[in-house]
Design an enzyme around this catalytic site. Structure first.
Site, mmCIF file in Angstrom:
data_model
loop_
_atom_site.group_PDB
_atom_site.id
_atom_site.type_symbol
_atom_site.label_atom_id
_atom_site.label_comp_id
_atom_site.label_asym_id
_atom_site.label_seq_id
_atom_site.Cartn_x
_atom_site.Cartn_y
_atom_site.Cartn_z
ATOM 1 N NE ARG A 42 -26.579 -44.039 7.910
ATOM 2 C CZ ARG A 42 -26.465 -44.982 8.854
ATOM 3 N NH1 ARG A 42 -25.836 -46.112 8.582
ATOM 4 N NH2 ARG A 42 -26.968 -44.796 10.053
ATOM 5 C CE LYS A 66 -35.206 -45.298 14.514
ATOM 6 N NZ LYS A 66 -34.039 -44.467 14.138
ATOM 7 C CE LYS A 78 -31.724 -43.608 8.070
ATOM 8 N NZ LYS A 78 -32.139 -43.499 9.476
ATOM 9 C CG ASP A 117 -29.138 -41.426 9.365
ATOM 10 O OD1 ASP A 117 -29.797 -41.726 10.366
ATOM 11 O OD2 ASP A 117 -28.264 -42.188 8.888
ATOM 12 C CB THR A 148 -31.335 -38.618 18.955
ATOM 13 O OG1 THR A 148 -32.033 -38.047 17.847
ATOM 14 C CG2 THR A 148 -31.087 -40.093 18.681
ATOM 15 C CB ALA A 234 -20.164 -45.158 15.559
ATOM 16 C CB ALA A 256 -25.507 -46.892 16.294
ATOM 17 C CG ASN A 257 -30.736 -46.063 12.964
ATOM 18 O OD1 ASN A 257 -31.704 -46.263 13.704
ATOM 19 N ND2 ASN A 257 -30.506 -44.896 12.388
HETATM 20 N N1 PHE Z 1 -32.121 -40.396 11.114
HETATM 21 C C1 PHE Z 1 -32.653 -40.359 12.437
HETATM 22 C C2 PHE Z 1 -33.273 -41.704 12.795
HETATM 23 O O1 PHE Z 1 -32.910 -42.705 12.263
HETATM 24 C C3 PHE Z 1 -33.588 -39.197 12.645
HETATM 25 C C4 PHE Z 1 -34.779 -39.088 11.737
HETATM 26 C C5 PHE Z 1 -36.000 -39.622 12.119
HETATM 27 C C6 PHE Z 1 -34.721 -38.408 10.520
HETATM 28 C C7 PHE Z 1 -37.135 -39.496 11.313
HETATM 29 C C8 PHE Z 1 -35.844 -38.290 9.716
HETATM 30 C C9 PHE Z 1 -37.036 -38.827 10.115
HETATM 31 O O2 PHE Z 1 -34.099 -41.835 13.658
#
Ligand code: PHE
Length: 344
Positions: A42, A66, A78, A117, A148, A234, A256-257
């Site tokens: 990110r 996830k 991340k 991301d 996605t 977002a 969004a996460n």
């Molecule tokens: N950033 C995205 C997510 O949160 C896509 C992603 C997934 C990027 C896995 C890298 C690895 O899902």
């Protein structure tokens, strides 16, 4: 939560500062019971390093859940690259930073693999890939956004079905029409949904409204629109104590996460108490993770179809578990993920 409290659950936390380019990057590795850690990078401005660490740590935990809930053999990680005024205005400098960041990822030796991301699309991933083999979703590998979005869309369809509605003719409010929200809006419009779209960039909202036959609305109000469904696409923390009582929709599902503000269980229960069917974010937005890790040289229609199928199946399992255990979908999704982790 401060950065250091958020970091308590992590396996590893890496900080890289590169004085030559001004790069400041944080890599958080949350849990590798299922496999090597993966997660996007990110690019964003943060008030301070602690806030960046907190975001990375929380997002890494979401990646663990996830991968686990969708049955993928990876751990959660991340990264965040701190954006600043110089990086935002000087593309060459930003690219130098991203390349230095890629070299840092490379030095982690595969413990962490990354991809797109918020703020980091295929173009930026391609720059990171100049310095590391541990990144996917750059340049010709293609854009994971459609995958996605397809996962979010199938969740919307199934959730609307559960509450006695259908996507065709439904009013759907999309908060954030960047890569994922924009792709989602297009897919929804194609299937006859009536769209309300909003973005912090008003020109972007207007452009998406024009191409989808929707209406651009105030980003401060989009969540509270009278709609069948609302899609947060977002940033995180949007489902807060203040926001939940103001919702006027039956379904929330978005890309969004970390949509639930802390304390998350309380928020999940508040949504259920208001009869809002909330599709847990890490279920709804898993299509990108599915497509990016599918191993194909490019993300094309088969990977999008795979993402859609996998996310749809996961949602069915999660909703069945929620019904059987009289839990919220969020609790059921966490339980599914934790069960997969425990059996690793
Ligand atoms: N950033 C995205 C997510 O949160 C896509 C992603 C997934 C990027 C896995 C890298 C690895 O899902």
């Amino acid at each position: 939560m401060t950065g250091w409290t958020a970091a308590e659950g992590l396996e590893e936390l890496h900080l890289r500062r590169d004085p030559a380019t001004g790069l400041v990057a944080v890599v958080a590795i949350h849990d590798r019971r299922l496999g090597p850690a993966k997660g996007g990078t990110r690019l964003r401005a943060y008030p301070d390093l602690g806030a960046a660490v907190a975001d990375a740590a929380r997002l890494a935990r979401a990646m663990t859940w996830k991968f686990a809930v969708h049955g993928l053999p990876y751990g959660g990680g991340k990264a965040v690259v701190l954006q600043d005024a110089r990086g935002a205005s000087d593309r060459a400098l930003l690219e130098a930073r991203l390349e230095a960041y890629g070299a840092f990822v490379e030095r982690l030796g595969g413990a962490f693999g990354t991809g797109p991301d918020l703020g980091v699309g295929p173009t930026e991933v391609a720059v990171i890939q100049r310095a590391t083999a541990h990144a996917v979703g750059g340049g010709a590998h293609g854009d994971a956004s459609a995958a996605t979005a397809a996962g979010v869309r199938v969740c919307l369809e199934r959730a609307l079905d559960r509450v006695g509605g259908e996507l065709a003719g439904a009013v759907v409010a999309v908060q954030g029409v960047g890569a994922v929200g924009g792709a989602l809006a297009a897919q929804l419009a194609e299937r006859g949904a009536r769209l309300l779209v909003a973005d912090v960039d008003p020109a972007r909202a207007e452009a998406v409204a024009a191409t989808t036959g929707g209406r651009a609305v105030d980003p401060a109000e989009v969540l509270f629109a009278q709609a069948d469904a609302v899609c947060p696409c977002a940033t995180g923390d949007v489902l807060s104590a203040g926001a939940i009582p103001r919702l006027r929709c039956r379904v929330v599902a978005g890309g969004a996460n970390d949509q639930l503000a802390a304390p998350v269980l309380e928020r999940a229960r508040a949504l259920a108490a208001r009869d809002v069917l909330y599709v847990p974010d890490f279920v709804a937005n898993g299509g990108g993770a599915v497509a990016l890790t599918a191993g194909a040289p490019t993300i094309g229609p088969p990977e999008v179809a795979l993402a859609e199928r996998r996310v749809g199946e996961t949602l069915e399992r999660v909703l069945a578990r929620a019904e059987a255990s009289d839990a919220t979908p969020y609790e059921a999704a966490v339980a599914e993920a934790e069960a997969a982790l425990a059996s690793a």
